[in-house]
Design a protein around this motif. Structure first.
Motif, PDB file in Angstrom:
ATOM      1  N   TRP A 155       0.833  -1.201   0.000  1.00  0.00           N
ATOM      2  CA  TRP A 155       0.000   0.000   0.000  1.00  0.00           C
ATOM      3  C   TRP A 155       0.868   1.252   0.000  1.00  0.00           C
ATOM      4  CZ3 TRP A 155      -0.578   4.237   3.141  1.00  0.00           C
ATOM      5  CH2 TRP A 155      -1.658   5.065   2.846  1.00  0.00           C
ATOM      6  N   GLY A 184      -5.190   2.504 -11.505  1.00  0.00           N
ATOM      7  CA  GLY A 184      -6.591   2.422 -11.123  1.00  0.00           C
ATOM      8  C   GLY A 184      -6.796   1.668  -9.815  1.00  0.00           C
ATOM      9  N   SER A 185      -7.844   2.019  -9.110  1.00  0.00           N
ATOM     10  CA  SER A 185      -8.127   1.415  -7.805  1.00  0.00           C
ATOM     11  C   SER A 185      -8.371  -0.084  -7.899  1.00  0.00           C
ATOM     12  CB  SER A 185      -9.345   2.077  -7.171  1.00  0.00           C
ATOM     13  OG  SER A 185      -9.087   3.428  -6.926  1.00  0.00           O
ATOM     14  N   TYR A 205      -3.046  -5.919  -4.094  1.00  0.00           N
ATOM     15  CA  TYR A 205      -2.976  -6.126  -2.648  1.00  0.00           C
ATOM     16  C   TYR A 205      -3.426  -7.541  -2.281  1.00  0.00           C
ATOM     17  CZ  TYR A 205      -2.860  -1.008  -2.567  1.00  0.00           C
ATOM     18  OH  TYR A 205      -2.549   0.303  -2.778  1.00  0.00           O
ATOM     19  N   LYS A 213      -5.040  -1.808  -8.109  1.00  0.00           N
ATOM     20  CA  LYS A 213      -4.388  -1.773  -6.800  1.00  0.00           C
ATOM     21  C   LYS A 213      -4.999  -2.820  -5.867  1.00  0.00           C
ATOM     22  CE  LYS A 213      -2.971   3.075  -6.762  1.00  0.00           C
ATOM     23  NZ  LYS A 213      -3.131   4.359  -6.081  1.00  0.00           N
ATOM     24  N   ALA A 214      -6.313  -2.914  -5.847  1.00  0.00           N
ATOM     25  CA  ALA A 214      -6.987  -3.874  -4.977  1.00  0.00           C
ATOM     26  C   ALA A 214      -6.612  -5.307  -5.341  1.00  0.00           C
ATOM     27  CB  ALA A 214      -8.495  -3.685  -5.057  1.00  0.00           C
ATOM     28  N   GLU A 242       0.400   3.472  -3.304  1.00  0.00           N
ATOM     29  CA  GLU A 242      -0.518   4.588  -3.069  1.00  0.00           C
ATOM     30  C   GLU A 242      -0.098   5.833  -3.842  1.00  0.00           C
ATOM     31  OE1 GLU A 242      -3.746   6.647  -1.834  1.00  0.00           O
ATOM     32  OE2 GLU A 242      -3.381   4.506  -1.743  1.00  0.00           O
ATOM     33  N   ASP A 266      -0.103   6.289 -10.177  1.00  0.00           N
ATOM     34  CA  ASP A 266      -1.348   6.578 -10.891  1.00  0.00           C
ATOM     35  C   ASP A 266      -1.876   5.316 -11.565  1.00  0.00           C
ATOM     36  OD1 ASP A 266      -1.358   9.252 -10.216  1.00  0.00           O
ATOM     37  OD2 ASP A 266      -0.102   9.819 -11.905  1.00  0.00           O
TER      38      ASP A 266
END
Length: 100
Positions: free
Chosen positions: A51, A60-61, A68, A64-65, A55, A58
């Motif tokens: 994270w 996309g979310s 993780y 990233k999810a 974080e 740039d």
């Protein structure tokens, strides 16, 4: 950055731990409870580090999810690989340096 972690980033280690817990529950191997707890903790720690690294990018979310969660699932292999590389470097550091 610490404020962002307190505001919502703390959920990411929980995501990593949950993904490792799902992996442990879906396998049929018998392991001591301490070993399983250690793997869940390492998954949470690895996801937290991810994270802090991701974080600031740039991306996309959704990506990233997914990252993780994947890091949480394969964190024991990641840590074992890093330790293996460290041991090889400690035994023969000259093999990691390019020769001229």
């Amino acid at each position: 950055m610490l404020r962002e972690f307190i505001d919502g980033g703390w959920l990411i280690p929980l995501l990593g731990a949950a993904s490792m817990l799902a992996r442990l529950l879906s396998t049929n191997t018998a392991a001591p409870v301490f070993e399983q707890a250690k793997k869940v903790f390492v998954a949470a720690l690895a996801s937290g580090v991810a994270w802090f690294l991701l974080e600031q990018t740039d991306i996309g979310s959704l990506y990233k999810a997914i990252t993780y969660g994947v890091i949480g699932v394969i964190s024991p292999e990641i840590i074992a690989g890093i330790v293996r590389i460290g041991k090889k470097f400690a035994s023969k550091p000259e093999t990691f340096l390019p020769r001229k």
